[in-house]
Design an enzyme around this catalytic site. Structure first.
Site, short mmCIF file in Angstrom:
data_model
loop_
_atom_site.label_atom_id
_atom_site.label_comp_id
_atom_site.label_asym_id
_atom_site.label_seq_id
_atom_site.Cartn_x
_atom_site.Cartn_y
_atom_site.Cartn_z
CE LYS A 114 34.60 49.64 -46.50
NZ LYS A 114 34.64 50.07 -47.89
CE LYS A 196 40.95 54.15 -43.46
NZ LYS A 196 40.64 53.47 -44.70
CE LYS A 199 36.97 57.66 -50.57
NZ LYS A 199 37.08 56.26 -50.24
#
Ligand code: TYM
Length: 335
Positions: A114, A196, A199
């Site tokens: 992140k 992956k 969202k």
């Protein structure tokens, strides 16, 4: 009768729920509700570690609650609540920050990923995210934490924090176990099967949302990336050699309940076109009742409010007991 064991898990309302969140987490939560005293949370405090648009966040929180219920989490049987409604989460997170090491937090893969994708906003919350997650779990003295593969490292750190606190102050927290499904713990993007499904993926073709229309789901599966193999046994499960095909097999296995080897047999001598259509149809049929029920629930805001208020009350009671115990052990003067 023995007291039931406790289960806790949560999902960030940071984007539309995907097929990955459903297969990796919610589906397993539903399968275990009869055997556990279960708490399922919408972790809005975690979501703001990345900038959110307030109106969209508010909409997604309610939508996520409706989707939890539509997936089969009956609010009469499990506790469904919103993290920011129970202030003990933020309070215990502070305490646990003081029992979590800088080095441990620096090693977290999610923090590294992140920080790379939000280089302009590497804030303190992003760094201490795992201590808040540990607070979520430890407040309820959870035995089991059902999550996908990507959250395993955070649950392991939560165990280390619990053990460290228990060693310093005597038995305070139950040390939880992660539950990671054998199939479906890491659903990959349909357009980039080495990443992956997420969202927050900027590329909409890679992920399928729980509320997506059947024709859009089918289009995404028809375009899913596979490989150039044309042999009779091209539909074969091998994540390292055939990531795209293995991902489709894995999704089909979770949507149909069939084993991976049964699927390989079913597709012997058949090609990828057939596989994509079959998986797409199975996913459409799995998601159809969830979408319809979510749409119905979203029209009944009063009911959703009743559910999250009842959930917060139950969660607050359980969390308050643990927080009180922690404060006493630390030497704080009681109010
Ligand atoms: P989050 O919101 O990223 O994801 C929610 C859950 O869905 C799983 N998941 C997947 N599983 C398989 N394949 C995928 N592609 C996929 N994408 C998501 C995740 O592993 C997770 O179980 N930190 C957590 C939220 C959290 C939490 C907690 C979880 C906060 N506090 C306490 C458990 C207990 C997170 O970011 O999950």
């Amino acid at each position: 009768m023995d007291k039931k064991k406790t289960m806790f898990s949560g999902i960030q309302p940071s984007g539309e729920l995907t097929l990955g969140s459903y297969i990796g987490a919610i589906k397993n939560w539903v399968s275990m509700i009869e055997d556990y005293d279960a708490y399922y949370c919408i972790v809005d405090l975690h979501a703001i570690t990345v900038r959110q648009e307030p109106a969209a966040l508010r909409r997604r929180i309610l939508e996520q609650l409706a989707q939890y219920i539509a997936c089969g989490l009956d609010p009469e049987k499990v506790t469904l609540f919103i993290q920011s409604h129970v202030s003990a989460h933020a309070e215990l997170a502070w305490v646990l920050n003081c029992y979590t090491m800088f080095g441990e937090l620096s090693r977290m893969t999610q923090f590294k990923d992140k920080s790379a994708s939000h280089a302009d906003n590497i804030n303190g919350g992003l760094f201490t995210y795992p201590s808040l997650m540990a607070a979520d779990i430890l407040l309820y003295q959870a035995d089991l934490v059902p999550v996908g593969e990507d959250q395993k490292q955070h649950v392991e750190l939560c165990r280390d924090i619990a053990i460290r606190f228990n060693n310093a102050h005597g038995e305070t927290f139950k040390v939880p176990e992660a539950f990671i499904p054998k199939v479906g713990a890491r659903i990959m993007s349909l357009s980039e099967p080495t990443n992956k499904m997420s969202k927050s993926d900027k590329d909409p073709s890679g992920s399928v949302h729980l509320l997506e229309k059947p024709e859009d789901i089918m289009r995404k599966f028809k375009r899913a990336i596979t490989d150039s193999d044309t042999s009779a046994d091209c539909v074969r499960f091998s994540p390292s050699e055939k990531p795209g095909v293995s991902n489709l097999i894995q999704i089909y296995s979770c949507a149909s309940g069939k084993s991976i080897s049964d699927i390989e047999n079913e597709f012997a001598g058949r090609g990828y076109g057939d596989l994509k259509m079959t998986v797409g149809n199975a996913v459409v049929e799995t998601l159809r009742p969830i979408r319809e029920e979510t749409e119905r629930l979203l029209k009944d805001k009063a009911y959703l409010e009743e559910v999250y208020k009842m959930g917060a009350k139950k969660a607050e009671y359980a969390a308050g007991k643990t927080l009180g115990k922690v404060y006493r052990k630390l030497g704080f003067v009681s109010r």
